[in-house]
Design an enzyme around this catalytic site. Structure first.
Site, PDB file in Angstrom:
ATOM      1  N   ASN A 113       0.794  -1.295   0.055  1.00 29.21           N
ATOM      2  CA  ASN A 113      -0.017  -0.025  -0.084  1.00 29.21           C
ATOM      3  C   ASN A 113       0.892   1.331   0.005  1.00 29.21           C
ATOM      4  OD1 ASN A 113      -1.976  -1.813   0.081  1.00 29.21           O
ATOM      5  ND2 ASN A 113      -2.459  -1.497   2.212  1.00 29.21           N
ATOM      6  N   HIS A 159     -18.647  35.635 -30.064  1.00 32.48           N
ATOM      7  CA  HIS A 159     -19.623  35.016 -30.628  1.00 32.48           C
ATOM      8  C   HIS A 159     -19.479  34.395 -32.072  1.00 32.48           C
ATOM      9  CE1 HIS A 159     -22.289  36.590 -27.190  1.00 32.48           C
ATOM     10  NE2 HIS A 159     -21.439  37.768 -27.394  1.00 32.48           N
ATOM     11  N   SER A 280      -9.484  12.356 -48.039  1.00 37.21           N
ATOM     12  CA  SER A 280     -10.702  11.369 -47.812  1.00 37.21           C
ATOM     13  C   SER A 280     -10.641  10.278 -48.926  1.00 37.21           C
ATOM     14  CB  SER A 280     -11.906  12.261 -48.419  1.00 37.21           C
ATOM     15  OG  SER A 280     -12.912  11.476 -48.864  1.00 37.21           O
ATOM     16  N   LYS A 286     -10.618  16.851 -50.750  1.00 37.92           N
ATOM     17  CA  LYS A 286     -10.578  16.945 -49.464  1.00 37.92           C
ATOM     18  C   LYS A 286      -9.114  17.030 -48.990  1.00 37.92           C
ATOM     19  CE  LYS A 286     -14.193  16.314 -47.139  1.00 37.92           C
ATOM     20  NZ  LYS A 286     -14.790  17.218 -46.175  1.00 37.92           N
ATOM     21  N   ASN A 288      -8.249  17.209 -44.960  1.00 39.14           N
ATOM     22  CA  ASN A 288      -8.910  17.187 -43.780  1.00 39.14           C
ATOM     23  C   ASN A 288      -8.114  17.665 -42.519  1.00 39.14           C
ATOM     24  OD1 ASN A 288     -11.304  16.466 -45.121  1.00 39.14           O
ATOM     25  ND2 ASN A 288     -11.012  14.456 -44.878  1.00 39.14           N
ATOM     26  N   GLU A 293      -8.610  17.971 -35.176  1.00 39.67           N
ATOM     27  CA  GLU A 293      -9.734  17.129 -34.994  1.00 39.67           C
ATOM     28  C   GLU A 293      -9.618  16.417 -33.686  1.00 39.67           C
ATOM     29  OE1 GLU A 293     -12.254  17.549 -38.763  1.00 39.67           O
ATOM     30  OE2 GLU A 293     -11.288  15.998 -38.736  1.00 39.67           O
ATOM     31  N   GLN A 325      -6.358   0.718  -7.302  1.00 39.70           N
ATOM     32  CA  GLN A 325      -5.675   0.126  -8.448  1.00 39.70           C
ATOM     33  C   GLN A 325      -6.027   0.644  -9.918  1.00 39.70           C
ATOM     34  OE1 GLN A 325      -4.153  -4.060  -8.602  1.00 39.70           O
ATOM     35  NE2 GLN A 325      -5.603  -4.515 -10.009  1.00 39.70           N
TER      36      GLN A 325
HETATM   37  N1  ARG Z   1      -1.576  -3.393  -7.355  1.00 36.15           N
HETATM   38  C1  ARG Z   1      -1.915  -2.854  -6.239  1.00 36.15           C
HETATM   39  C2  ARG Z   1      -2.548  -1.324  -6.785  1.00 36.15           C
HETATM   40  O1  ARG Z   1      -2.159  -1.021  -7.670  1.00 36.15           O
HETATM   41  C3  ARG Z   1      -1.199  -2.799  -5.407  1.00 36.15           C
HETATM   42  C4  ARG Z   1      -1.349  -2.745  -3.765  1.00 36.15           C
HETATM   43  C5  ARG Z   1      -1.881  -3.879  -3.458  1.00 36.15           C
HETATM   44  N2  ARG Z   1      -2.313  -3.376  -2.016  1.00 36.15           N
HETATM   45  C6  ARG Z   1      -3.229  -4.621  -1.481  1.00 36.15           C
HETATM   46  N3  ARG Z   1      -3.530  -4.293  -0.315  1.00 36.15           N
HETATM   47  N4  ARG Z   1      -3.890  -5.420  -2.078  1.00 36.15           N
HETATM   48  O2  ARG Z   1      -3.182  -0.848  -5.879  1.00 36.15           O
END
Ligand code: ARG
Length: 462
Positions: A113, A159, A280, A286, A288, A293, A325
């Site tokens: 994490n 405008h 085109s 054309k 384009n 775009e 994720q």
């Molecule tokens: N692949 C996960 C993400 O991108 C990594 C973190 C995973 N953590 C967990 N507690 N499963 O968020």
């Protein structure tokens, strides 16, 4: 896939094959490998310094990580979706290289994490640094174009109706100013991106005596996070990045729209070189404007990324949830697309051809000096509202008879107001109209020249 999961200790059954695929982020988050390894090296060196693991173990892990990096770079490393994500993939390969008993110590005092939040911040920091360089290049293209067209008179619009004469440099510089704010927005966001979450572990920090400041210094972070729960769940930096990309591309989308209009057969005051257009498959005549775009079109996609991440965050309980994720693909795509767009726009602006003669002719048409004539009346003591009404009558007379201001006889002008013949004579000239706007931020020649000079000084600080 049957490779054993790093987290499989408490599981008795294998993962459903579809879940394996559904859960995996490796297919896209492999792009974080450099930042992941960078973060791991700093982390494990710190573990060694703090005597949380043996120095020789830390050294072996650092060496192993460098080998894994080289393997990834040379294409020798084959992705296995069973690894789930890039963090697990690198750790698995590290184990194969230096043995699991030492490799298994890398993840001490860390969680995926805080690891993934760190990696993504390092990644976004790199993205910002590159994007700012590309914005600066595009600003240079606008500045150069403006320098070239200080003496080109042009119509301006509100405008999309003819409004007042300007110098074309003023129009080019309008985009310069938008990009100046965009570059500053990225640089400002960078301060909040560059805060290190590592050391927050899963969400509650760690029992080990880690040295976060030291790790932050190694990774060139400006600061470390102050709350471990917030650190692993905060994706504000992703939202800010995506918003800033959105706003930048929104500016370029406005430019794209203008180029489409100004290069159209109906306006035809500018021309895009063939290199930026396509033909085109059915209509041989054309040419384009595909590039502008597509810039306009991709703006929708990039705005979508911003909304996607905001929506993912909305209602998400603290701290980490797997929803997070989903933050990566928008970031990756936003960087890819905005880089391409900025580069191509710089080349397109540089190559843009301007029909000076036609623009100057247009600048003298469409009653665009109406305000100047009214202002002349004001100088003679007529209240502005009354002057507005007098010139309004003049415009009606012209449109009824297919004339421009200069084509109306002195007699007819006199009939509307005795002050009108002299006001039309003095106020009806397009060049004088532009140069009469001698205010800071205005299109008078000397104001534009002053701005161009100031920009040159600003550029030296980039
Ligand atoms: N692949 C996960 C993400 O991108 C990594 C973190 C995973 N953590 C967990 N507690 N499963 O968020």
């Amino acid at each position: 896939m049957t490779n054993k999961k790093a987290w499989s200790g408490r599981f008795t059954e294998p993962t459903h094959p579809l879940v394996e695929e559904f859960n995996a982020s490796l297919e896209f988050d492999y792009r974080l490998y450099k930042h992941d390894i960078m973060g791991s090296i700093a982390h494990v060196k710190m573990l060694g310094r703090q005597k949380i693991i043996l120095k020789k173990e830390a050294d072996a892990i650092v060496k192993g990580l460098k080998k894994v990096e080289a393997e990834i770079e040379s294409g020798k490393f084959t992705l296995d979706i069973a690894d789930e994500d890039i963090h697990m993939a690198i750790e698995r390969r590290l184990g194969e290289k230096i043995g699991k008993s030492v490799a298994g110590k890398l993840h001490t005092a860390r969680s995926r994490n805080d690891q993934v939040a760190t990696d993504l911040r390092l990644f976004v920091r790199d993205a910002i640094d590159e994007i700012v360089i590309l914005i600066r290049n595009l600003q240079k293209a606008f500045h150069m174009k403006a320098q070239k067209h200080v003496n080109t008179l042009a119509p301006s619009y509100t405008h999309l109706q003819p409004a007042q004469p300007i110098r074309l440099a003023h129009w080019f510089l309008a985009y310069y100013e938008m990009l100046e704010r965009d570059a500053n927005r990225f640089l400002d966001a960078r301060k909040r991106v560059n805060v290190m979450p590592l050391g927050s572990a899963a969400l509650a920090g760690t029992n080990f005596p880690i040295d976060r400041e030291w790790v932050a210094k190694q990774l060139k972070f400006d600061a470390i996070s102050e709350n471990s729960i917030d650190a692993v769940s905060d994706r504000d930096f992703v939202v800010e990045f995506l918003f800033t990309v959105s706003l930048t591309v929104t500016h370029l989308s406005r430019l794209a729209e203008e180029l489409i209009i100004f290069t159209s057969a109906e306006f035809a005051v500018m021309e895009l070189p063939d290199a930026f257009c396509t033909g085109s498959s059915i209509m041989p005549q054309k040419k384009n404007p595909d590039v502008p775009e597509l810039i306009r079109g991709k703006t929708g996609r990039l705005n979508g990324h911003l909304v996607a991440v905001l929506t993912t965050l909305k209602g998400l309980p603290l701290a980490y949830n797997k929803d997070l994720q989903e933050d990566k693909e928008p970031v990756f795509d936003a960087w890819d697309q905005i880089s391409l767009i900025l580069e191509i726009t710089a080349d397109m602006v540089t190559a843009l051809a301007v029909d000076k003669e036609k623009l100057e002719k247009r600048a003298g048409e469409g009653f665009m000096t109406a305000v100047d004539i009214a202002d002349r009346l004001v100088l003679e003591g007529v209240p502005f509202r009354k002057a507005h009404e007098i010139v309004g009558k003049l415009v009606r007379l012209c449109t009824d008879n297919g004339l421009d201001f200069m084509g109306v006889s002195t007699d007819s002008l006199q009939k509307i107001s005795s002050l009108l013949p002299s006001a039309v004579k003095k106020g009806g000239d397009a060049t004088k109209s532009a140069d009469g706007k001698d205010v800071v931020g205005g299109p008078a020649k000397k104001r534009i020249e002053a701005r161009l000079k100031k920009i040159e000084r600003e550029m030296k600080k980039w």
